[in-house]
Design a protein around this motif. Structure first.
Motif, mmCIF file in Angstrom:
data_model
loop_
_atom_site.group_PDB
_atom_site.id
_atom_site.type_symbol
_atom_site.label_atom_id
_atom_site.label_comp_id
_atom_site.label_asym_id
_atom_site.label_seq_id
_atom_site.Cartn_x
_atom_site.Cartn_y
_atom_site.Cartn_z
ATOM 1 N N SER A 196 0.835 -1.201 0.000
ATOM 2 C CA SER A 196 0.000 0.000 0.000
ATOM 3 C C SER A 196 0.871 1.252 0.000
ATOM 4 C CB SER A 196 -0.896 0.003 1.246
ATOM 5 O OG SER A 196 -1.479 1.276 1.455
ATOM 6 N N ASP A 205 0.996 4.740 7.386
ATOM 7 C CA ASP A 205 0.136 4.691 8.564
ATOM 8 C C ASP A 205 1.008 4.327 9.768
ATOM 9 O OD1 ASP A 205 -1.740 4.267 10.531
ATOM 10 O OD2 ASP A 205 -3.031 2.960 9.344
ATOM 11 N N LYS A 231 -5.131 -1.072 10.151
ATOM 12 C CA LYS A 231 -4.104 -0.320 9.426
ATOM 13 C C LYS A 231 -4.441 -0.207 7.945
ATOM 14 C CE LYS A 231 -0.155 0.172 10.827
ATOM 15 N NZ LYS A 231 0.702 1.192 11.472
ATOM 16 N N GLN A 232 -3.942 0.877 7.330
ATOM 17 C CA GLN A 232 -4.083 1.076 5.891
ATOM 18 C C GLN A 232 -2.789 0.767 5.142
ATOM 19 O OE1 GLN A 232 -5.632 5.235 6.497
ATOM 20 N NE2 GLN A 232 -7.178 4.544 5.046
#
Length: 559
Positions: free
Chosen positions: A170, A174, A183-184
């Protein structure tokens, strides 16, 4: 009564006028200033990212962005074992500048883009961006590199990869210390080194106990310690621990699957001479949950690809340090005058500056050639080059960088050692990559191990060097002698540094002869291959075109 003393205004004048001093190197385009990097990007297959690099070079050379590197090191991370209520938190806190550097790096894909980018030249593009980002600040590169390097190892365990890889790749930074289901994006660290073993990880004593079923993808409890764990704010760590079948690899998250904090307890942050912005730690595992990655008892084999990738990034990071040192020295010497001429016009200073530039040219060419090889590992020749070349390059480039930083700092004179200059940071940072991920001796032994285990790596390496055969008599003679010496097996280990030194020089020289201007390649060969004995920087032989070398590294339209 006498009148009050009133001196003439002439006596109140300023003591001196500030002139003939340098100024900050800011608000320039790092990419457009670096002709060698531009050429390498195109040569090794990254042409599609030209505009990205131009924009990124403008960002990394801006005053505000360069200031982030200073602040991230001026205010190092702080560590809390517990919160104010007594709960164990193991929390490293960072200056906002550090978080901005991490955010930028992740948003630009420096942590994972080759694994998700289907464009040709993905590794080359990432390496070029790292050359720029690394000039701003090196410490945050540690978690970025480990996150990038962890992907090949985690892919070996598909069930874990399904959960973790989308978060690893990703482009959202974060930093929150929360379980991964909240979480991202995540970052990955590494824990291999123990007190009693150091680089000899097979001497590790940390144990792993199966909770239920054994084997890859299964849950274990980890008990033991790591003398170095980088970096404790990451969301999970690839860790080596012993099972009944030998040393195995585990993915150990900061949080347990039940939402409770994993008992991976940080004892302290390490006080390092360099890499100050990065949190390195000493930890104990008190029954920490971890999932086995790969085959039991084959932990070194599982994690070796991660190590290979981190060693590659060491090459790139040290090349970035060399480039910043060169840029700072050129900038200063183009402004400062002594004995009637600017320093950059003085013959002896030109000799030093040109020599420093040649070092960077060789380091960059080697690093970017390895990036191309990483992009084409489905080709047998390129795969063999990666296996030998990353160890050779990591050893040589990282080993050369500390003295390079010192020599560039000396070009600045006394102002170079002032703590408000960038050079103390560059100098303290310079030895880190030479030691991290295996010191010089370890790299040389790995080179010999690869040569013994897979002789084809030697043939691939010399085949690449052979593409420059006939272009320079010094290189031809140098390679011939090196090949003869490699056939002599007596005292092979004792001679390892000498042999790896020469492998690196031959590889760099061949690349420059094929791709760099003649005035660069022939000066490199004359100074590195033709002179007997060891020399300091600034001992280039006669008939080198110093002004051409300098102008190439410092285009007139930039300054």
């Amino acid at each position: 009564m006498n009148a009050p003393y009133s001196p003439s205004p002439d006596y109140l004048a300023d003591t001196h006028e500030v002139n003939n001093v340098s100024r900050e190197l800011v608000n320039y385009n790092m990419y457009l200033q670096d002709v060698a990097l531009q050429e390498a990007l195109h040569r090794e297959g990254g042409t599609l990212a030209e505009q990205e690099l131009i924009e990124f070079g403008s960002l990394t050379g801006s005053a505000d962005y360069l200031e982030l590197g200073l602040l991230a090191n001026k205010y190092p991370p702080e560590f809390d074992t517990h919160d104010r209520f007594g709960n164990r938190v193991d929390l490293a806190k960072f200056h906002p500048a550090y978080h901005q550097l991490m955010k930028t790096a992740i948003e630009h894909g420096l942590h994972a883009s080759p694994w998700t980018d289907n464009r040709a030249g993905a590794h080359v593009i990432r390496a070029a961006k790292n050359i720029l980002q690394g000039q701003v600040e090196a410490g945050h590169g540690c978690p970025i590199t480990m996150t990038f390097a962890a992907v090949p190892s985690i892919r070996l365990q598909p069930d874990l990869a399904k959960t973790w890889l989308p978060l690893i790749t990703s482009r959202i930074y974060d930093p929150r210390n929360v379980p991964i289901d909240q979480k991202q994006g995540v970052t990955i660290g590494m824990g291999m080194t123990e007190k009693q073993g150091g680089s000899d990880v097979r001497a590790n004593t940390t144990k792993a106990y199966a909770v239920g079923a054994e084997g890859g993808g299964q849950l274990y409890k980890i008990v033991g310690h790591k003398f170095f764990l980088s970096a404790p704010m990451c969301d999970a760590f690839l860790v080596l621990a012993q099972t009944q079948r030998g040393l195995s690899c585990f993915l150990v998250p900061r949080w347990q699957s039940n939402g409770q904090k994993n008992p991976l307890q940080v004892l302290r942050l390490k006080r390092k001479m360099g890499n100050v912005s990065n949190a390195s730690s000493e930890v104990e595992f008190r029954g920490a949950e971890g999932w086995m990655v790969g085959e039991e008892g084959r932990g070194v084999r599982t994690i070796i690809e991660m190590v290979s990738m981190t060693r590659f990034d060491c090459m790139v990071g040290s090349s970035a340090g060399q480039r910043m040192a060169v840029s700072q020295a050129l900038h200063h010497c183009s402004i400062r005058a002594a004995f009637g001429k600017r320093l950059i016009e003085q013959p002896l200073m030109q000799n030093v500056l040109a020599d420093l530039i040649l070092e960077y040219e060789g380091s960059l060419a080697f690093s970017m050639r390895m990036a191309y090889a990483l992009d084409h590992r489905d080709d047998t020749h390129e795969d063999l080059l990666v296996r030998l070349g990353t160890a050779v390059g990591k050893y040589w480039i990282c080993k050369r960088t500390p003295n390079h930083a010192y020599e560039a700092m000396e070009c600045m004179g006394g102002s170079g050692v002032m703590e408000d200059s960038i050079f103390p940071r560059l100098y303290r940072e310079a030895p880190i990559n030479a030691i991290w991920e295996g010191s010089g001796n370890v790299q040389c032994l790995d080179v010999l191990r690869a040569m013994y285990k897979t002789p084809a790596v030697v043939h691939a390496f010399f085949a690449e060097i052979g593409k420059a055969q006939g272009k320079n008599a010094l290189l031809d003679a140098f390679v011939s002698q090196l090949q003869q010496d490699l056939q002599q097996l007596a005292d092979f280990e004792y001679r390892a540094r000498d042999l790896v030194d020469r492998l690196a020089l031959a590889f760099q020289a061949a690349l420059l002869l094929r791709h760099a201007p003649d005035y660069v390649s022939h000066a490199f060969c004359a100074s590195r291959l033709g002179q007997q004995g060891q020399h300091n920087y600034g001992c280039l032989p006669k008939n080198c075109d110093l002004e051409a070398i300098i102008n190439r590294a410092w285009p007139e339209n930039i300054h």
